[in-house]
Scaffold this motif. Structure first.
Motif, PDB file in Angstrom:
ATOM      1  N   LYS A   1       0.892  -1.037   0.033  1.00  0.00           N
ATOM      2  CA  LYS A   1      -0.178  -0.116  -0.157  1.00  0.00           C
ATOM      3  C   LYS A   1       0.837   1.255  -0.005  1.00  0.00           C
ATOM      4  CE  LYS A   1      -4.008   1.726   2.852  1.00  0.00           C
ATOM      5  NZ  LYS A   1      -4.793   1.581   3.877  1.00  0.00           N
ATOM      6  N   GLN A   2       1.974   1.350   0.872  1.00  0.00           N
ATOM      7  CA  GLN A   2       2.786   2.241   0.930  1.00  0.00           C
ATOM      8  C   GLN A   2       3.610   2.569  -0.225  1.00  0.00           C
ATOM      9  OE1 GLN A   2       5.259   1.231   4.361  1.00  0.00           O
ATOM     10  NE2 GLN A   2       3.784   2.220   5.819  1.00  0.00           N
ATOM     11  N   LYS A   3       3.987   1.514  -1.100  1.00  0.00           N
ATOM     12  CA  LYS A   3       4.639   1.592  -2.318  1.00  0.00           C
ATOM     13  C   LYS A   3       3.800   2.216  -3.574  1.00  0.00           C
ATOM     14  CE  LYS A   3       7.169  -2.164  -2.987  1.00  0.00           C
ATOM     15  NZ  LYS A   3       7.695  -3.551  -3.649  1.00  0.00           N
ATOM     16  N   ASP A   4       2.549   1.571  -3.562  1.00  0.00           N
ATOM     17  CA  ASP A   4       1.709   2.264  -4.389  1.00  0.00           C
ATOM     18  C   ASP A   4       1.783   3.708  -4.363  1.00  0.00           C
ATOM     19  OD1 ASP A   4       1.186  -0.397  -5.363  1.00  0.00           O
ATOM     20  OD2 ASP A   4      -0.487  -0.689  -4.320  1.00  0.00           O
ATOM     21  N   VAL A   5       1.341   4.031  -3.164  1.00  0.00           N
ATOM     22  CA  VAL A   5       1.235   5.761  -3.068  1.00  0.00           C
ATOM     23  C   VAL A   5       2.709   6.247  -3.366  1.00  0.00           C
ATOM     24  CG1 VAL A   5       0.518   7.693  -1.473  1.00  0.00           C
ATOM     25  CG2 VAL A   5      -0.812   5.350  -1.455  1.00  0.00           C
ATOM     26  N   TYR A   6       3.595   5.848  -2.831  1.00  0.00           N
ATOM     27  CA  TYR A   6       4.693   6.391  -3.063  1.00  0.00           C
ATOM     28  C   TYR A   6       5.295   6.554  -4.441  1.00  0.00           C
ATOM     29  CZ  TYR A   6       9.894   7.621  -2.436  1.00  0.00           C
ATOM     30  OH  TYR A   6      11.033   8.097  -2.593  1.00  0.00           O
ATOM     31  N   ASN A   7       4.900   5.397  -5.360  1.00  0.00           N
ATOM     32  CA  ASN A   7       5.308   5.477  -6.543  1.00  0.00           C
ATOM     33  C   ASN A   7       4.256   6.524  -7.662  1.00  0.00           C
ATOM     34  OD1 ASN A   7       7.442   3.920  -6.696  1.00  0.00           O
ATOM     35  ND2 ASN A   7       6.245   1.920  -6.754  1.00  0.00           N
ATOM     36  N   ILE A   8       3.325   6.815  -6.977  1.00  0.00           N
ATOM     37  CA  ILE A   8       2.442   7.894  -7.566  1.00  0.00           C
ATOM     38  C   ILE A   8       3.249   9.198  -7.394  1.00  0.00           C
ATOM     39  CG2 ILE A   8       0.186   9.085  -7.524  1.00  0.00           C
ATOM     40  CD1 ILE A   8      -1.140   6.402  -6.609  1.00  0.00           C
ATOM     41  N   VAL A   9       3.425   9.471  -6.187  1.00  0.00           N
ATOM     42  CA  VAL A   9       4.279  10.532  -6.006  1.00  0.00           C
ATOM     43  C   VAL A   9       5.523  10.594  -6.617  1.00  0.00           C
ATOM     44  CG1 VAL A   9       5.073  12.179  -4.167  1.00  0.00           C
ATOM     45  CG2 VAL A   9       3.369  10.821  -3.762  1.00  0.00           C
ATOM     46  N   LEU A  10       6.299   9.818  -6.717  1.00  0.00           N
ATOM     47  CA  LEU A  10       7.619   9.623  -7.502  1.00  0.00           C
ATOM     48  C   LEU A  10       7.405  10.013  -9.024  1.00  0.00           C
ATOM     49  CD1 LEU A  10      10.478   9.124  -7.400  1.00  0.00           C
ATOM     50  CD2 LEU A  10      10.306   6.999  -7.681  1.00  0.00           C
ATOM     51  N   ALA A  11       6.379   9.363  -9.733  1.00  0.00           N
ATOM     52  CA  ALA A  11       5.881   9.638 -11.009  1.00  0.00           C
ATOM     53  C   ALA A  11       5.633  11.161 -11.129  1.00  0.00           C
ATOM     54  CB  ALA A  11       4.778   8.911 -11.225  1.00  0.00           C
ATOM     55  N   ALA A  12       5.054  11.939 -10.280  1.00  0.00           N
ATOM     56  CA  ALA A  12       4.896  13.288 -10.262  1.00  0.00           C
ATOM     57  C   ALA A  12       6.117  14.120 -10.366  1.00  0.00           C
ATOM     58  CB  ALA A  12       3.661  13.670  -9.389  1.00  0.00           C
ATOM     59  N   HIS A  13       6.942  13.635  -9.344  1.00  0.00           N
ATOM     60  CA  HIS A  13       8.255  14.361  -9.046  1.00  0.00           C
ATOM     61  C   HIS A  13       9.226  14.024 -10.471  1.00  0.00           C
ATOM     62  CE1 HIS A  13      12.352  13.558  -8.103  1.00  0.00           C
ATOM     63  NE2 HIS A  13      12.240  14.705  -7.195  1.00  0.00           N
ATOM     64  N   ASP A  14       9.152  13.102 -11.081  1.00  0.00           N
ATOM     65  CA  ASP A  14       9.959  12.555 -11.998  1.00  0.00           C
ATOM     66  C   ASP A  14       9.292  13.302 -13.330  1.00  0.00           C
ATOM     67  OD1 ASP A  14      11.641  11.103 -10.314  1.00  0.00           O
ATOM     68  OD2 ASP A  14      11.137   9.390 -11.306  1.00  0.00           O
ATOM     69  N   HIS A  15       8.143  13.271 -13.349  1.00  0.00           N
ATOM     70  CA  HIS A  15       7.476  13.954 -14.627  1.00  0.00           C
ATOM     71  C   HIS A  15       7.927  15.617 -14.581  1.00  0.00           C
ATOM     72  CE1 HIS A  15       4.759  15.074 -17.834  1.00  0.00           C
ATOM     73  NE2 HIS A  15       4.009  15.672 -17.190  1.00  0.00           N
ATOM     74  N   VAL A  16       7.716  16.102 -13.539  1.00  0.00           N
ATOM     75  CA  VAL A  16       8.019  17.488 -13.441  1.00  0.00           C
ATOM     76  C   VAL A  16       9.666  17.816 -13.804  1.00  0.00           C
ATOM     77  CG1 VAL A  16       8.558  19.527 -11.908  1.00  0.00           C
ATOM     78  CG2 VAL A  16       6.191  18.199 -11.817  1.00  0.00           C
ATOM     79  N   ALA A  17      10.501  16.939 -13.279  1.00  0.00           N
ATOM     80  CA  ALA A  17      11.850  16.969 -13.694  1.00  0.00           C
ATOM     81  C   ALA A  17      12.064  16.968 -15.179  1.00  0.00           C
ATOM     82  CB  ALA A  17      12.765  16.056 -13.025  1.00  0.00           C
ATOM     83  N   ARG A  18      11.320  16.143 -15.770  1.00  0.00           N
ATOM     84  CA  ARG A  18      11.531  15.931 -17.061  1.00  0.00           C
ATOM     85  C   ARG A  18      11.086  17.078 -18.129  1.00  0.00           C
ATOM     86  NH1 ARG A  18       9.909  10.660 -15.909  1.00  0.00           N
ATOM     87  NH2 ARG A  18       7.769  11.094 -16.550  1.00  0.00           N
ATOM     88  N   ILE A  19      10.043  17.949 -17.736  1.00  0.00           N
ATOM     89  CA  ILE A  19       9.296  18.754 -18.476  1.00  0.00           C
ATOM     90  C   ILE A  19       9.880  20.253 -18.271  1.00  0.00           C
ATOM     91  CG2 ILE A  19       7.182  17.406 -18.516  1.00  0.00           C
ATOM     92  CD1 ILE A  19       5.686  19.265 -16.817  1.00  0.00           C
ATOM     93  N   VAL A  20      10.273  20.556 -17.188  1.00  0.00           N
ATOM     94  CA  VAL A  20      10.808  22.065 -16.783  1.00  0.00           C
ATOM     95  C   VAL A  20      11.648  22.598 -17.725  1.00  0.00           C
ATOM     96  CG1 VAL A  20      11.940  23.368 -15.240  1.00  0.00           C
ATOM     97  CG2 VAL A  20      10.364  21.777 -14.491  1.00  0.00           C
ATOM     98  N   LYS A  21      11.402  23.575 -18.368  1.00  0.00           N
ATOM     99  CA  LYS A  21      12.189  24.436 -19.349  1.00  0.00           C
ATOM    100  C   LYS A  21      12.078  25.793 -19.302  1.00  0.00           C
ATOM    101  CE  LYS A  21       8.827  23.493 -23.158  1.00  0.00           C
ATOM    102  NZ  LYS A  21       8.593  22.790 -24.567  1.00  0.00           N
ATOM    103  N   PRO A  22      12.872  26.617 -19.977  1.00  0.00           N
ATOM    104  CA  PRO A  22      12.923  27.921 -19.793  1.00  0.00           C
ATOM    105  C   PRO A  22      11.474  28.539 -20.217  1.00  0.00           C
ATOM    106  CG  PRO A  22      14.919  27.688 -20.565  1.00  0.00           C
ATOM    107  CD  PRO A  22      14.223  26.299 -20.698  1.00  0.00           C
ATOM    108  N   HIS A  23      10.877  29.656 -19.730  1.00  0.00           N
ATOM    109  CA  HIS A  23       9.724  30.373 -20.139  1.00  0.00           C
ATOM    110  C   HIS A  23       8.393  29.743 -19.741  1.00  0.00           C
ATOM    111  CE1 HIS A  23      12.967  32.293 -22.076  1.00  0.00           C
ATOM    112  NE2 HIS A  23      12.970  31.464 -23.258  1.00  0.00           N
TER     113      HIS A  23
END
Length: 463
Positions: free
Chosen positions: A274-296
């Motif tokens: 149960k903890q792993k399931d929720v954790y991986n959702i948060v990690l997916a959001a964290h990693d997605h943000v890290a991939r998309i951030v760019k200037p402007h």
């Protein structure tokens, strides 16, 4: 401290941005703990540090945008002071170190400012956030303390924010050093985490790391099994098998640049499914943000991207219904992540927010805030090369908030409140790292990453 050349260039740029009038930058004074000579830990005002570089109490910096004059006001140490402090440099010597030739005693400042006011000249100052600074400005300018915000300089606010937000190469080097402090803090916390340890033991140990390798903590550490409480500063709990520990902490370099990271991991060293399931959702959001951030990009665009990723994961768990877009549009995600995706970072955690939207209502200057597009007003924040922002999505199961939303009939058809009942005692998960925006895109600060995946955390927690 950076070179005198750096501080001189910053003051020159600020003078050009302001154009006319006198810029008044008061430094912080000592704050008595219980009597004047027993003071709280001193932390200089970050804007004063940025332009004048002196980590010494009770100084005031003045920049005359009309004449180009720069001056420091303060008082040299007396023999009585030196008995307690040891020999100290003179104000003139301090000024020379940051490229300021003109120095004057504190008593001379009021007369100078009163003369300028009588001449109809504008005195620019930032919104004060400390009580003693409010009283000092009130006395110097003849303004009732309650009215100081009415006369603040919006021009100075945005000029300072525009400069401080875009980090130079030497500032980025400092923030890389801050990351190293944070890395040591968080990996130690992970190793100490095991049932029976008191949260305070971990909080104290990582503060020791911060003081050993820099100026100390960049903010009071959050070390708690109640991760659903966003700023839980109580570290009194004893770690228990089956629970999650959230550690939100950072260090500050000797030149006063900060790091800010969060990790959440199981006290036992192993995630439940149960903890792993929720954790991986948060990690997916964290990693997605890290991939998309760019200037402007607009900050709101980044924030909503995190919300959409979290919502998709929660739909997969059966806690939300419909589409992720519907969940975000309805406001349902604010119940499960009731904070922004991130904030500015630099000489402060929540960089420049001492003069930002939390200090007063920005509605009256929304147009000016949108033109500036700095981090002090996140609704209009546009990130640019040199910006550093935190990437800190989270999911929090807050019983009082869930009950309130359910009782008010909010998010019907989207939130499955019955399914949420199984998460009432879950707590909260947050994952946070610091992103530098570059000309080409972005990257995480640091030459390595603090353990963050389920596998990486299980390999180090309690070991």
């Amino acid at each position: 401290m950076f070179s005198a050349k750096t501080y001189t260039a910053r003051r020159s740029e600020l003078r050009t941005k302001i154009g006319q009038g006198i810029v008044l930058l008061p430094g912080n004074g000592l704050a008595p703990n219980n009597y004047p000579n027993n003071a709280y830990y001193f932390r200089q005002d970050s804007s004063f540090l940025y332009y004048f570089g002196l980590n010494i109490p009770a100084l005031v910096g003045v920049i005359d945008a009309d004449t180009g004059e720069e001056a420091l006001y303060g008082d040299d140490f007396t023999v009585e002071d030196i008995i307690w402090t040891g020999p100290q440099p003179t104000l003139r010597e301090l000024g020379a170190g940051v490229g300021v030739a003109e120095t004057f005693p504190t008593a001379a400042l009021e007369a100078r400012l009163r003369k300028a006011i009588a001449q109809g000249r504008r005195i620019h100052y930032l919104p004060p956030y400390r009580g003693e600074t409010k009283l000092r400005l009130s006395a110097l300018l003849g303004i009732n303390p309650a009215l100081l915000h009415d006369y603040k300089s919006v021009e100075l606010m945005f000029a300072v924010a525009e400069m401080r937000e875009k980090k130079s190469a030497e500032e980025i080097e400092e923030m890389e050093r801050a990351f190293e402090i944070g890395y040591r803090m968080h990996t130690l916390a992970m190793k100490m985490c095991r049932p029976g340890v008191v949260e305070r033991e971990i909080a104290g140990a990582i503060e020791g790391i911060a003081k050993s390798y820099g100026a100390g903590l960049s903010f009071p550490s959050i070390v708690t099994q109640h991760g659903e409480t966003l700023h839980n500063l109580h570290c009194d709990g004893t770690l228990e098998e089956g629970r999650l520990l959230l550690c939100d902490a950072g260090g500050e370099t000797e030149n006063n640049y900060c790091s800010d990271h969060t990790r959440t991991y199981p006290v036992s060293g192993r995630f439940t499914q149960k903890q792993k399931d929720v954790y991986n959702i948060v990690l997916a959001a964290h990693d997605h943000v890290a991939r998309i951030v760019k200037p402007h990009m607009m900050y709101t665009e980044i924030h909503n991207a995190a919300y959409l990723t979290l919502a998709e994961g929660l739909i997969g768990l059966g806690l939300l219904r419909g589409t992720a877009a519907d969940a975000v549009a309805s406001g349902a995600m604010t119940m499960l992540m009731p904070h922004g995706l991130g904030h500015g970072l630099g000489m402060d955690v929540h960089d420049c927010e001492a003069m930002g939207e939390r200090s007063f209502d920005f509605a009256s200057i929304a147009e000016r805030a949108a033109r500036s597009a700095t981090c002090i007003y996140r609704a209009a924040w546009r990130i640019e090369p040199g910006t550093v922002l935190t990437d800190e999505p989270g999911l929090y199961f807050i019983p009082a908030l869930i009950d309130k939303c359910r009782a008010e009939g909010l998010y019907r058809g989207i939130v499955d409140y019955d399914a949420l009942e199984a998460y009432r005692d879950f707590g909260g998960i947050r994952i946070e790292d610091d992103i530098l925006v570059t000309e080409e895109g972005s990257r995480m600060l640091g030459d390595r990453k603090i353990p963050v995946t389920v596998e990486e955390l299980e390999a180090v927690v309690g070991k």
